[in-house]
Design a protein around this motif. Structure first.
Motif: not given
Length: 378
Positions: A240-246
């Motif tokens: 869910p966390n956009e930065e971690i996903r990136k």
């Protein structure tokens, strides 16, 4: 109705579980089941094979919709499709997840061997903290985990349902895991590959616990174990966390390619057509679970903790006066279990009860013959 009692000869099929041993060998170790996959999966694969062309696949949007629908139906939770990242299978996904945090790893023992191999794959150190037994139930020892922490630990790896002890962790336990990770700035990597194999309680995906969980977690899952298709690998990460996903997507760039076409067909069928098969499987596995626990209770020197999920059980052989249980049972009974040493615990074995009950009966008849029953010592 599926005939789960059917004996299927898997020898000489390039089968890790069955090949390499002769005679009356019974393999109760590696975690795949001795059952045919669901008929809809077989039909989907056959249809695709008959088409005869196996080019690159481009089904990501369809697979994301299937995962979205599955979590809404199974857990009454609406994920966002952009949270989903396709991966070849759970363990490669876990390896890349641990690389995201760029630090050392903590996990609890006993723990299945591939997670224990993560440090070598990630090129980091690991801190293993034993689970504790409370009222004959394995749970987290948060005091020991806090004492063991150091500044280099950046990841906590969770296995839920747990392999090998069969725990399905409660909401309270998972809330405390989230709190522990959040307070200590740890990325939570949650392996949930057995999440549909639940006999008691209810599986709670890590990212659904609360807002903190969404911000600090990578959840990994796949249909491989439930639908017995581990050789058709395809899974997904929910981030869910956009930065971690990136960062995660950057780590996997160029490493994970197109999913194999037969894996895609099996994945789609498993999550959309196989509920009836799964329900029948769960009933059979639950009866196998009960059978294993009852038989172990009758054998001198063996103990077993109650299994809540997975088709794996954890047997304590320390009171049987056996120096090396894995080797003892292989040599004396021609039964291959998983070696507790590989899970971080001496004196234990793991049994895979995802097989026809006749195999379990024969196995425990042999064990009882060698060790004797409790009643014979009264």
């Amino acid at each position: 109705m599926v005939n789960y009692d059917e004996i299927i000869d898997r020898r000489n099929t390039a089968c890790s579980k069955w090949d390499g041993q002769g005679g009356d060998y019974i393999p109760l170790w590696i975690s795949d089941m001795d059952f045919k996959s669901a008929e809809p999966i077989l039909n989907a694969i056959t249809k695709r094979v008959n088409h005869g062309v196996f080019g690159y696949t481009h089904d990501e949007k369809k697979l994301e919709e299937i995962v979205y629908d599955f979590y809404k139906k199974e857990y009454n939770y609406e994920i966002k499709k952009e949270w989903i990242v396709l991966i070849p299978s759970v363990m490669p996904g876990a390896t890349m997840a641990c690389r995201v945090a760029k630090g050392d790893i903590m996990f609890n023992t006993p723990m299945y061997p591939h997670i224990r191999r993560l440090p070598g794959e990630v090129n980091c150190n690991a801190l293993e903290v034993p689970l504790k037994l409370v009222n004959d139930k394995y749970t987290f020892d948060f005091e020991a985990m806090k004492e063991a922490l150091d500044e280099n630990i950046k990841v906590f790896v969770l296995c839920n349902p747990h392999n090998p002890v069969g725990r399905v962790y409660s909401r309270e336990e998972l809330e405390n895991v989230i709190k522990f990770c959040d307070e200590n700035n740890l990325l939570l990597v949650s392996d949930e590959i057995h999440s549909e194999l639940i006999f008691e309680g209810k599986h709670i995906p890590a990212f659904t616990i609360n807002e903190k969980a969404k911000n600090i977690s990578i959840t990994l899952a796949s249909p491989a174990k439930t639908y017995n298709i581990p050789a058709l690998p395809l899974g997904f990460a929910i981030i869910p966390n956009e930065e971690i996903r990136k960062i995660y997507k950057k780590e996997i760039l160029g490493v994970f390619g197109h999913p194999a076409v037969l894996s895609v067909e099996a994945f789609k069928s498993a999550y959309t057509e196989c509920d009836e098969w799964k329900n029948e499987l769960l009933q059979y596995l639950k009866e196998n679970r009960d059978y294993v626990e009852e038989r172990v209770s009758r054998i001198k020197g063996l103990k077993i903790n109650h299994n809540e999920g997975t088709y794996l059980a954890w047997i304590d052989a320390r009171e049987a006066s056996i120096e090396y249980p894995y080797k003892f049972f292989l040599d004396k009974t021609n039964i291959k279990f998983s070696d507790g040493v590989d899970f971080g615990r001496e004196g234990f074995i793991r049994i895979n009860f995802g097989c026809p009950r006749a195999n379990l009966k024969e196995a425990f008849d042999r064990i009882e013959k060698v060790l004797g029953s409790v009643n014979s010592f009264v």
